[in-house]
Design an enzyme around this catalytic site. Structure first.
Site, mmCIF file in Angstrom:
data_model
loop_
_atom_site.group_PDB
_atom_site.id
_atom_site.type_symbol
_atom_site.label_atom_id
_atom_site.label_comp_id
_atom_site.label_asym_id
_atom_site.label_seq_id
_atom_site.Cartn_x
_atom_site.Cartn_y
_atom_site.Cartn_z
ATOM 1 N N SER A 233 1.233 -0.886 0.468
ATOM 2 C CA SER A 233 0.100 -0.123 -0.105
ATOM 3 C C SER A 233 1.064 1.515 -0.189
ATOM 4 O O SER A 233 1.439 1.530 0.954
ATOM 5 C CB SER A 233 -0.930 0.319 1.218
ATOM 6 O OG SER A 233 -1.863 -0.918 1.021
ATOM 7 N N HIS B 131 -2.944 0.743 -4.421
ATOM 8 C CA HIS B 131 -2.881 -0.124 -5.396
ATOM 9 C C HIS B 131 -3.119 0.347 -7.182
ATOM 10 O O HIS B 131 -4.621 -0.017 -7.016
ATOM 11 C CB HIS B 131 -3.604 -1.843 -4.431
ATOM 12 C CG HIS B 131 -3.008 -1.844 -3.975
ATOM 13 N ND1 HIS B 131 -2.396 -2.407 -3.186
ATOM 14 C CD2 HIS B 131 -3.070 -0.702 -1.988
ATOM 15 C CE1 HIS B 131 -1.957 -2.650 -2.033
ATOM 16 N NE2 HIS B 131 -2.529 -1.952 -1.436
ATOM 17 N N HIS C 113 -6.266 -8.490 -2.182
ATOM 18 C CA HIS C 113 -6.274 -8.887 -0.121
ATOM 19 C C HIS C 113 -7.783 -9.661 -0.440
ATOM 20 O O HIS C 113 -8.777 -10.240 -1.308
ATOM 21 C CB HIS C 113 -6.897 -7.850 0.168
ATOM 22 C CG HIS C 113 -4.864 -6.921 0.217
ATOM 23 N ND1 HIS C 113 -5.579 -5.969 -0.904
ATOM 24 C CD2 HIS C 113 -4.298 -6.581 1.297
ATOM 25 C CE1 HIS C 113 -3.908 -4.726 -0.947
ATOM 26 N NE2 HIS C 113 -3.922 -5.707 0.039
ATOM 27 N N TYR D 171 -9.581 -9.275 2.083
ATOM 28 C CA TYR D 171 -10.581 -8.822 1.993
ATOM 29 C C TYR D 171 -11.314 -8.210 1.216
ATOM 30 O O TYR D 171 -12.646 -7.762 0.941
ATOM 31 C CB TYR D 171 -10.802 -7.599 3.638
ATOM 32 C CG TYR D 171 -9.007 -6.534 2.989
ATOM 33 C CD1 TYR D 171 -10.125 -5.177 1.757
ATOM 34 C CD2 TYR D 171 -8.240 -6.226 2.600
ATOM 35 C CE1 TYR D 171 -8.429 -4.495 1.842
ATOM 36 C CE2 TYR D 171 -6.911 -5.796 2.605
ATOM 37 C CZ TYR D 171 -7.318 -4.261 1.790
ATOM 38 O OH TYR D 171 -6.720 -3.908 1.619
ATOM 39 N N GLU D 172 -11.071 -7.789 -0.378
ATOM 40 C CA GLU D 172 -11.495 -7.229 -1.581
ATOM 41 C C GLU D 172 -12.425 -8.336 -1.528
ATOM 42 O O GLU D 172 -12.875 -8.681 -1.952
ATOM 43 C CB GLU D 172 -10.309 -7.011 -2.448
ATOM 44 C CG GLU D 172 -9.803 -5.934 -1.728
ATOM 45 C CD GLU D 172 -8.013 -6.374 -2.971
ATOM 46 O OE1 GLU D 172 -8.812 -5.113 -4.447
ATOM 47 O OE2 GLU D 172 -7.003 -6.286 -2.503
ATOM 48 N N ALA E 292 3.149 -2.595 3.861
ATOM 49 C CA ALA E 292 2.681 -1.468 4.957
ATOM 50 C C ALA E 292 2.175 -2.182 6.159
ATOM 51 O O ALA E 292 1.165 -2.744 5.842
ATOM 52 C CB ALA E 292 1.416 -0.232 4.064
ATOM 53 N N MET F 49 -2.498 -6.887 6.474
ATOM 54 C CA MET F 49 -3.367 -8.244 5.311
ATOM 55 C C MET F 49 -2.931 -8.572 4.309
ATOM 56 O O MET F 49 -3.940 -8.751 3.682
ATOM 57 C CB MET F 49 -5.149 -7.091 5.432
ATOM 58 C CG MET F 49 -4.803 -6.402 6.839
ATOM 59 S SD MET F 49 -6.437 -4.913 6.683
ATOM 60 C CE MET F 49 -6.407 -4.017 7.583
ATOM 61 N N SER F 50 -1.902 -8.893 4.088
ATOM 62 C CA SER F 50 -1.059 -9.408 3.519
ATOM 63 C C SER F 50 -0.488 -10.685 3.423
ATOM 64 O O SER F 50 0.544 -10.620 4.695
ATOM 65 C CB SER F 50 -1.116 -8.428 2.165
ATOM 66 O OG SER F 50 0.453 -8.007 2.345
ATOM 67 N N ASN G 226 2.419 2.260 10.577
ATOM 68 C CA ASN G 226 1.770 3.166 12.303
ATOM 69 C C ASN G 226 2.020 2.358 13.401
ATOM 70 O O ASN G 226 3.033 1.124 13.254
ATOM 71 C CB ASN G 226 -0.067 3.518 12.060
ATOM 72 C CG ASN G 226 -0.588 1.628 11.629
ATOM 73 O OD1 ASN G 226 -0.247 1.537 10.257
ATOM 74 N ND2 ASN G 226 -1.032 1.185 12.067
ATOM 75 N N HIS H 164 -6.123 4.233 6.868
ATOM 76 C CA HIS H 164 -5.359 4.020 5.790
ATOM 77 C C HIS H 164 -4.919 5.200 4.958
ATOM 78 O O HIS H 164 -3.961 4.872 4.710
ATOM 79 C CB HIS H 164 -6.575 3.353 4.706
ATOM 80 C CG HIS H 164 -6.019 2.826 3.791
ATOM 81 N ND1 HIS H 164 -5.045 2.281 3.176
ATOM 82 C CD2 HIS H 164 -6.097 2.972 2.126
ATOM 83 C CE1 HIS H 164 -4.209 1.364 2.382
ATOM 84 N NE2 HIS H 164 -4.924 2.251 1.738
HETATM 85 O O1 LIG Z 1 -0.630 -5.046 3.004
HETATM 86 P P1 LIG Z 1 -0.511 -3.436 1.963
HETATM 87 O O2 LIG Z 1 -1.527 -4.304 0.795
HETATM 88 O O3 LIG Z 1 0.761 -3.609 1.938
HETATM 89 O O4 LIG Z 1 -1.450 -3.038 2.875
HETATM 90 C C1 LIG Z 1 -2.082 -2.269 4.598
HETATM 91 O O5 LIG Z 1 -2.569 -1.823 4.679
HETATM 92 C C2 LIG Z 1 -4.105 -1.647 4.234
HETATM 93 C C3 LIG Z 1 -4.537 -1.325 5.017
HETATM 94 O O6 LIG Z 1 -4.142 -0.115 5.600
HETATM 95 C C4 LIG Z 1 -3.985 -3.351 4.051
HETATM 96 O O7 LIG Z 1 -4.122 -3.347 2.199
HETATM 97 C C5 LIG Z 1 -2.753 -3.408 4.178
HETATM 98 O O8 LIG Z 1 -2.514 -5.036 4.306
HETATM 99 N N1 LIG Z 2 -4.043 -4.932 9.613
HETATM 100 C C1 LIG Z 2 -3.541 -4.054 9.295
HETATM 101 N N2 LIG Z 2 -2.824 -3.699 8.213
HETATM 102 C C2 LIG Z 2 -1.870 -2.218 8.203
HETATM 103 N N3 LIG Z 2 -1.651 -2.404 6.954
HETATM 104 C C3 LIG Z 2 -1.282 -1.164 7.503
HETATM 105 N N4 LIG Z 2 -1.743 -0.441 9.186
HETATM 106 C C4 LIG Z 2 -1.627 -1.642 9.514
HETATM 107 C C5 LIG Z 2 -2.632 -2.467 10.303
HETATM 108 O O1 LIG Z 2 -2.313 -1.526 12.058
HETATM 109 N N5 LIG Z 2 -3.271 -3.176 11.144
#
Ligand SMILES: O=P(O)(O)O[C@H]1O[C@H](CO)[C@@H](O)[C@H]1O
Ligand SMILES: Nc1nc2[nH]cnc2c(=O)[nH]1
Length: 370
Positions: A114, A145, A167, A169-170, A197, A300-301, A324, A340
């Protein structure tokens, strides 16, 4: 054609005779339930189809005519084993499209996290493939993305980069999320660079730091979900792949040295990443639990991409940009809540350092193999 076994609702298994993966009569997609089938599956244009050509994010069909087969009406549910969503031949077709279209067989694959799409912007002589123009490719639905595949050279090495990942969650099944990794493999890729991220759980991590992944905790796997679920195709890899040493130690060590040379060693850590399903960020109790499990950063990836890459024997290098800090104590402070926009803003701020780290590491790989 051999069908796969489906549960028929009374606890016994029976063979799905029409080998469709769907038995509602309108869908010929995934007609190969047998992974050795040589024919390409016919594509289904209906929304209820979660395989190539379809856009349903779930595994059940809501088509009225076919309600019996796919709906929760007490009759029967036809599972769609994840590995059947993209048979070898379909992956091969996508890979051919890219190698012929670019005239290249890239050696290194990059997945941009991200806000880290700029990793693909530094590729020289880029050939750009919009996801929507690639046959059987899903589309990116997340901000940050872009949804493009970029093929070209970087520091002398041939590379292909995903500017936009998929992802869970999509609404995409895990096998669909990590399908591009198999495409990379059939394009000739030997090294996967996966970036993301992530929220920093380790209290020593600061926003903007980079955590080199040396291991992961697969929370979706704990819940019984895997991109490798379903019949195994040995052309990709073994039924039971080992995942110890998934993250290449030489590449981690080289990256640490590069961090020193860049003067950012105090911002570089080595740690454990965990992937949750999202799209919600975590509760305090979940973050506490993850910390107790030894997790340093959460996102989440990436984990399912790494599993897919290791299954087909690619060397993996992965890092998290800490966008963060995750609170692990209760507080009323609003600014401790992840969002986000902040994730993307931090990624944008740190993209220069991330690009330099990736470029220098690719240069070393290229020089070592020249
Ligand atoms: O893992 P990437 O795609 O970098 O993104 C991260 O950031 C997004 C949440 O802010 C979610 O998609 C999480 O997985
Ligand atoms: N699950 C999760 N995904 C993120 N992507 C960027 N920051 C975070 C976070 O704090 N938690």
């Amino acid at each position: 054609m051999t069908g796969y076994k489906v549960a028929n609702g009374n606890g016994t298994a029976k063979t799905n005779g029409n080998s469709n993966g769907h038995s509602n009569g309108h869908c010929n997609g995934h007609k190969s339930a047998d992974y050795t089938a040589q024919e390409n599956p016919t594509m289904c244009s209906r929304d209820c189809c979660s395989g190539p050509g379809g856009s349903n994010r779930g595994n059940t069909c809501t088509d009225k005519k076919g309600a019996k087969a796919g709906s929760l009406n007490g009759e029967k549910i036809i599972p769609t084993p994840q590995s059947l969503l993209y048979p070898y031949e379909v992956i091969e077709e996508i890979a051919d499209f890219i190698t012929k279209g670019s005239g290249m067989r890239p050696k290194i694959g990059i997945i941009c996290g991200s806000g880290l799409g700029s990793l693909a912007d530094i590729i020289q002589d880029p050939k750009i493939f919009e996801y929507e123009k690639i046959p059987n490719f899903p589309v990116s639905t997340v901000e940050g993305h872009a949804g493009r595949l970029v093929v070209g050279t970087l520091e002398g090495a041939t590379v292909m980069a995903m500017q936009g990942r998929f992802h869970f969650y999509e609404g995409y099944p895990l096998a669909k999320c990590s399908m591009p990794v198999r495409v990379m493999k059939l394009c000739g890729v030997e090294y996967l660079f996966a970036t993301n991220a992530a929220g920093g759980i380790n209290p020593r991590f600061a926003v903007g730091d980079i955590m080199l992944m040396h291991d992961h905790v697969n929370m979706l796997g704990f819940a019984g979900n895997s991109p490798l679920q379903g019949p195994n195709d040995p052309r990709f890899g073994p039924r039971f792949p080992a995942l110890v040493n998934s993250y290449n130690k030489d590449l981690i060590n080289k990256a640490i040295e590069i961090g020193k040379a860049m003067g950012i060693e105090s911002n570089i850590h080595v740690g454990v990443y965990s992937c949750l399903g999202g799209p919600n960020y975590e509760t305090i109790a979940e973050l506490k639990a993850l910390r107790m499990m030894g997790v340093d950063a959460v996102g989440m990836s990436t984990v399912h991409e790494v599993i897919t890459a290791r299954h087909c024997d690619m060397k993996v290098f992965a890092f998290s940009l800490i966008t963060n800090k995750c609170a692990t104590e209760y507080s009323d402070k609003k600014d401790e809540e992840a969002n986000h926009e902040e994730v993307m803003a931090v990624a944008k701020n740190r993209q220069k350092a991330c690009c330099e780290l990736v470029s220098r590491l690719i240069r070393e790989i290229h020089l070592a193999s020249a």
